[in-house]
Design an enzyme around this catalytic site. Structure first.
Site, PDB file in Angstrom:
ATOM      1  N   ARG A 237       1.005  -1.582  -0.005  1.00  0.00           N
ATOM      2  CA  ARG A 237      -0.191  -0.359  -0.103  1.00  0.00           C
ATOM      3  C   ARG A 237       0.522   0.877   0.072  1.00  0.00           C
ATOM      4  O   ARG A 237       2.033   1.176   0.476  1.00  0.00           O
ATOM      5  CB  ARG A 237      -0.871   0.051   1.255  1.00  0.00           C
ATOM      6  CG  ARG A 237      -1.951  -0.933   0.668  1.00  0.00           C
ATOM      7  CD  ARG A 237      -3.076  -1.507  -0.139  1.00  0.00           C
ATOM      8  NE  ARG A 237      -4.307  -1.451   0.396  1.00  0.00           N
ATOM      9  CZ  ARG A 237      -4.146  -2.988  -0.991  1.00  0.00           C
ATOM     10  NH1 ARG A 237      -3.968  -3.301  -1.298  1.00  0.00           N
ATOM     11  NH2 ARG A 237      -5.302  -4.092  -0.431  1.00  0.00           N
ATOM     12  N   GLU A 266      -5.069   7.123  -4.541  1.00  0.00           N
ATOM     13  CA  GLU A 266      -5.495   6.776  -6.032  1.00  0.00           C
ATOM     14  C   GLU A 266      -6.628   6.672  -6.606  1.00  0.00           C
ATOM     15  O   GLU A 266      -7.528   6.549  -5.698  1.00  0.00           O
ATOM     16  CB  GLU A 266      -4.960   4.597  -5.891  1.00  0.00           C
ATOM     17  CG  GLU A 266      -4.182   4.357  -5.326  1.00  0.00           C
ATOM     18  CD  GLU A 266      -3.415   2.805  -5.105  1.00  0.00           C
ATOM     19  OE1 GLU A 266      -4.606   1.805  -5.218  1.00  0.00           O
ATOM     20  OE2 GLU A 266      -2.024   2.317  -4.418  1.00  0.00           O
ATOM     21  N   HIS A 285      -1.810  -0.261  -9.710  1.00  0.00           N
ATOM     22  CA  HIS A 285      -2.161  -1.204  -8.968  1.00  0.00           C
ATOM     23  C   HIS A 285      -2.858  -2.514  -8.828  1.00  0.00           C
ATOM     24  O   HIS A 285      -3.242  -3.197  -9.020  1.00  0.00           O
ATOM     25  CB  HIS A 285      -3.418  -0.310  -7.721  1.00  0.00           C
ATOM     26  CG  HIS A 285      -3.251  -1.832  -6.232  1.00  0.00           C
ATOM     27  ND1 HIS A 285      -3.322  -1.124  -5.487  1.00  0.00           N
ATOM     28  CD2 HIS A 285      -3.170  -2.851  -6.023  1.00  0.00           C
ATOM     29  CE1 HIS A 285      -3.701  -2.009  -4.555  1.00  0.00           C
ATOM     30  NE2 HIS A 285      -3.104  -2.842  -4.569  1.00  0.00           N
TER      31      HIS A 285
END
Ligand code: DGY
Length: 322
Positions: A237, A266, A285
Site C-alpha cells: 500500500r 489512488e 495497482h
C-alpha cells in the site's frame, strides 16, 4: 426468506450466479457520489456486503443495523476498521492465498523493470532513438546474485523470496513481526533489523500490510539509510512509504530508482513528480490483476460470504469475534 446482500463491485456472471443462488442480491458496480444515497438506503435491510475498493466507515456501518458479514474481494483489509467491526458483531473476511503468486510476480516484474530499465528503454525505442548499438548510458544493473530485503515475510513476502532465492540466486534478508523459520529454511532468508536491511539490500521490496503501525514506516530517515545504488519496490500500500520523502530522495539521487504498484492516493495524480522520473516504474495497482486471479478472488469472496451467513467458521475471517 433469502438473506439480502449488497454486491458493490462488478463480478463475472458465474460469481453473480453463486451469490444469487443463495441470496437476494442488490448490485452496484461501485459506490460513488451518484449512487451513494441509494447504497445507504439499501444498507438498512442488508445482512451481507461483498465488494472491494470502497472505504467502509462508521457512517456506512451505522446505516446497516442488520449487517452480519462483510466479504472483501481483496487480501488487504485497510478499507475497514476490524476492531469496530468486532464491536458491532460483524465478521470481516478476505481472500488470502489465491493472489499470492500473482502479486509476487508483480513484485518481480517491478524489480526487473527498474533494474534493467525496461519501461525507459521501451520508450526509447518507441521514440525512434535507437539509431546504433546502445552504450553504457542505457545499461541497467544485475538482479541475479544481489541482495533483496523484503519488508514483511507473510504469504506474498515468502513468494517473492522464493523467486529471488531459487530463481535469481539472490541473498534474502527480511523483517517481520516474528521470524519465519519456513522462509529461513527454504530460501536461506535472514531475519534482519529494518535499519540493517535498508543499509545492506540492493533491492528493498515492501509487502507488509497497511496498519497504523506500518503507515509511513519508510520515511526520510529510512530512505537515507539506503545506498545510492538501491532500488525500492512497493507492492503493498502506498501509505507505507512517505511519498513526499521518496520524491525528495529520488530527486536528490539518493536512490537508483523505485518500482511502485501502489500510491498514497489512488489513482495517483497525473501531476505527481514520480510520473516524470525515468527511474520510476509506476503501475496502476495491478498486483493481483490477472483474469485468473481476480476471478479466483471473487469466487473465494463469494464462498466466504455464503459460509459466514450460513454460520460456518472460516479461516478467512480476519477480525476476532466476540
Ligand atoms: C489486495 O487484494 O489487497 C490487492 O492489493 C488488490 O487490492
Amino acid at each position: 426468506m433469502q438473506s439480502k446482500i449488497i454486491l458493490y463491485k462488478k463480478v463475472s456472471n458465474d460469481v453473480l450466479a453463486m451469490l444469487k443462488a443463495r441470496f437476494q442480491v442488490t448490485q452496484f458496480d461501485t459506490i460513488n457520489a451518484t449512487n451513494h444515497d441509494a447504497f445507504i438506503a439499501e444498507l438498512a435491510t442488508a445482512e451481507g456486503l461483498i465488494g472491494a475498493s470502497v472505504k467502509i466507515d462508521a457512517a456506512i456501518l451505522d446505516a446497516a443495523p442488520n449487517l452480519k458479514a462483510i466479504s472483501t474481494i481483496s487480501v488487504g483489509i485497510d478499507q475497514f476498521d476490524p476492531a469496530d467491526l468486532t464491536q458491532r458483531g460483524i465478521v470481516l473476511l478476505n481472500t488470502p492465498d489465491v493472489l499470492t503468486q500473482t502479486t509476487a510476480d508483480t513484485g518481480f516484474a517491478l524489480i526487473l523493470a527498474t533494474a534493467r530499465r525496461v519501461v525507459e528503454m521501451a520508450d526509447y525505442v518507441r521514440a525512434g532513438n535507437w539509431k546504433h548499438s546502445i552504450g553504457p548510458d542505457c545499461f541497467g544493473t544485475d538482479v541475479q546474485g544481489k541482495t533483496l530485503g523484503i519488508i514483511g515475510m507473510g504469504r506474498i513476502g515468502g513468494a517473492v523470496a522464493r523467486r529471488a532465492a531459487l530463481g535469481f540466486g539472490m541473498r534474502v534478508l527480511y523483517t517481520n513481526r516474528s521470524p519465519n523459520p519456513a522462509a529461513e529454511q527454504a530460501y536461506s532468508a535472514r531475519f534482519t533489523a529494518l535499519d540493517d536491511l535498508l543499509k545492506t539490500a540492493d533491492f528493498v521490496c515492501v509487502t507488509v500490510p497497511l496498519t497504523p503501525e506500518t503507515q509511513g514506516m519508510i520515511g526520510a530517515r529510512e530512505l537515507a539509510l539506503m545506498p545510492a545504488h538501491a532500488i525500492l519496490i512497493n507492492i503493498s500500500r502506498g501509505s507505507i512509504i512517505d511519498e513526499p520523502a521518496l520524491i525528495a530522495a529520488l530527486e536528490k539521487g539518493q536512490l537508483r530508482g523505485a518500482g511502485l504498484d501502489v500510491f498514497a492516493q489512488e489513482p495517483v495524480s497525473a501531476d505527481s513528480p514520480l510520473l516524470r522520473m525515468k527511474n520510476v516504474v509506476a503501475l496502476p495497482h495491478i498486483g493481483s490483476a490477472t483474469h485468473e486471479t481476480r476471478h479466483g478472488m471473487a469466487v473465494c469472496a463469494a464462498q466466504n460470504l455464503i459460509d459466514a451467513l450460513d454460520g460456518k467458521k472460516s479461516t478467512n475471517a480476519v477480525n476476532p469475534q466476540r
